[in-house]
Scaffold this active site. Structure first.
Site, PDB file in Angstrom:
ATOM      1  N   SER A 165       0.857  -1.188   0.000  1.00  0.00           N
ATOM      2  CA  SER A 165       0.000   0.000   0.000  1.00  0.00           C
ATOM      3  C   SER A 165       0.892   1.237   0.000  1.00  0.00           C
ATOM      4  CB  SER A 165      -0.951  -0.028   1.208  1.00  0.00           C
ATOM      5  OG  SER A 165      -1.864   1.044   1.141  1.00  0.00           O
ATOM      6  N   THR A 166       0.787   2.103   0.990  1.00  0.00           N
ATOM      7  CA  THR A 166       1.558   3.346   0.996  1.00  0.00           C
ATOM      8  C   THR A 166       3.056   3.062   0.948  1.00  0.00           C
ATOM      9  OG1 THR A 166      -0.183   4.256   2.392  1.00  0.00           O
ATOM     10  CG2 THR A 166       1.833   5.558   2.147  1.00  0.00           C
ATOM     11  N   HIS A 191      -2.675  -1.057  -3.235  1.00  0.00           N
ATOM     12  CA  HIS A 191      -3.792  -0.140  -3.060  1.00  0.00           C
ATOM     13  C   HIS A 191      -3.557   1.109  -3.897  1.00  0.00           C
ATOM     14  CE1 HIS A 191      -4.368  -2.022   1.191  1.00  0.00           C
ATOM     15  NE2 HIS A 191      -4.899  -2.774   0.239  1.00  0.00           N
ATOM     16  N   MET A 284      -0.161   1.334   5.091  1.00  0.00           N
ATOM     17  CA  MET A 284      -0.979   1.672   6.236  1.00  0.00           C
ATOM     18  C   MET A 284      -2.006   0.577   6.482  1.00  0.00           C
ATOM     19  SD  MET A 284      -1.625   5.692   5.231  1.00  0.00           S
ATOM     20  CE  MET A 284      -2.864   5.946   6.507  1.00  0.00           C
ATOM     21  N   ASP A 287      -4.286  -4.733   6.028  1.00  0.00           N
ATOM     22  CA  ASP A 287      -4.681  -5.587   4.910  1.00  0.00           C
ATOM     23  C   ASP A 287      -3.517  -6.487   4.485  1.00  0.00           C
ATOM     24  OD1 ASP A 287      -6.238  -6.648   2.856  1.00  0.00           O
ATOM     25  OD2 ASP A 287      -5.629  -5.105   1.423  1.00  0.00           O
TER      26      ASP A 287
END
Length: 351
Positions: A165-166, A191, A284, A287
């Protein structure tokens, strides 16, 4: 901690809107606004903010050129705020590779979830200030893609799965550029908004030995291919026993996301069992942690990125707490580990 923020956008109305949204959060203070990179440069020197938000299309020097200079001369957290156009998507992917913390849409006051997400990203960016100052720029250091390799035939892997993600654009670029052209089918959930994943896949395809494509429902799974889950369309899964295919199907949010790393990992665990490897990278939230545990319980080799090299140590930390990772490693070692280069179980995995 109060996230002291400068908003950089050439539109006065957008400056006011972004500032108003951010200041609804008591942990954010907008200390200045700038209409162009020249104003922003002087304001950064004078105010030393924790975070800046940055538009891409501005008069004079565009946001991408300004970001490149900023990350080279004075690395700091930057949240890109751009429209969801194809041109903007290409530029924002480039910005993430240069070192931007995250990319977000231009705000709409009727989208409460997006407004909250903007505030959360700015606060998370401020918290990652030290990590951003210390990291390098892998996008500028890529070697030529490997056209030969030690993929499936050597290591006996039927599949690889990776979630991020991030910070994942940089991390995935570093991991996947080390993949051999004959790698096993590799499934990736990053993401990212709907209009960005195709651009991201195309950029990776130019850098990597394997073919990198945005996954589509029903396309066959092949060696030497990396399949990127399309943003916002559905969850990426795998089906079939002998002739396997990608499935991209709408569904409920899982761990707050669609596509979800958990959904993809659990599907790969069900289809491939122990004949696969998986990695959970920076991001973050949590998940992918449960899905990585399902993979480990199925006999797969599982890896999580360590705290020191994660831009945001959220998702891999959650996996470490669950005991989902065989190994917790620095980013530079993950590609080798996925192909069997590290086999010992790391101790003190929450470090």
């Amino acid at each position: 901690m109060i996230a002291r923020t400068i908003v950089v956008d050439d539109s006065p109305s957008m400056q006011k809107l972004i500032s108003a949204v951010l200041e609804t959060d008591p942990e954010i203070k907008v200390v200045g606004t700038a209409a162009n990179p020249d104003e922003a440069r002087q304001m950064i020197k004078a105010l030393n903010p924790d975070v800046i938000t940055l538009d891409i299309e501005m008069p004079g020097m565009n946001g991408l050129d300004f970001l490149e200079r900023l990350m080279r001369l004075r690395p700091m957290p930057v949240v890109m705020i751009s429209s969801w156009t194809r041109k903007g998507a290409d530029a924002t992917i480039a910005a993430l590779e240069i070192g931007a913390f995250s990319c977000l849409p231009k705000p709409r006051m009727d989208d409460e979830a997006a407004l909250k997400d903007m505030c959360e990203n700015v606060k998370a960016a401020a918290a990652a200030k030290t990590a951003i100052k210390g990291r390098h720029n892998p996008a500028a250091e890529h070697a030529q893609p490997s056209r030969t390799g030690t993929g499936r035939k050597v290591h006996g892997l039927d599949a690889i799965a990776i979630g991020a993600s991030t910070g994942g654009v940089e991390a995935l670029t570093e991991v996947l550029t080390g993949f051999p052209a004959d790698c096993p089918p590799t499934f990736v959930t990053q993401h990212m908004p709907e209009h960005f994943t195709k651009s991201f896949a195309e950029r990776l395809d130019r850098l990597c030995g394997p073919a990198v494509v945005e996954a589509r429902d029903g396309i066959p799974v092949r060696d030497g291919h990396v399949y990127i889950a399309p943003g916002g369309v559905g969850h990426l899964t795998v089906s079939g026993r002998t002739e396997r295919v990608c499935r991209v199907t709408p569904g409920e949010l899982r761990s707050g996301h669609m596509p979800s790393v958990d959904v993809m990992f659990e599907s790969v665990a069900k289809v491939y069992g122990g004949k696969c490897a998986a990695a959970l990278l920076t991001g973050m939230g949590s998940d992918g942690a449960e899905g990585l545990l399902a993979l480990r319980q199925a006999g797969a080799h599982t890896v999580a990125q360590d705290r020191a090299t994660s831009l945001v140590y959220g998702m891999p930390a959650a996996a470490a707490r669950l005991g989902a990772a065989n190994l917790v490693l620095p980013l530079r070692e993950i590609t080798t580990a996925l192909f069997g280069g590290r086999t010992e179980v790391t101790q003190n995995v929450c470090a």
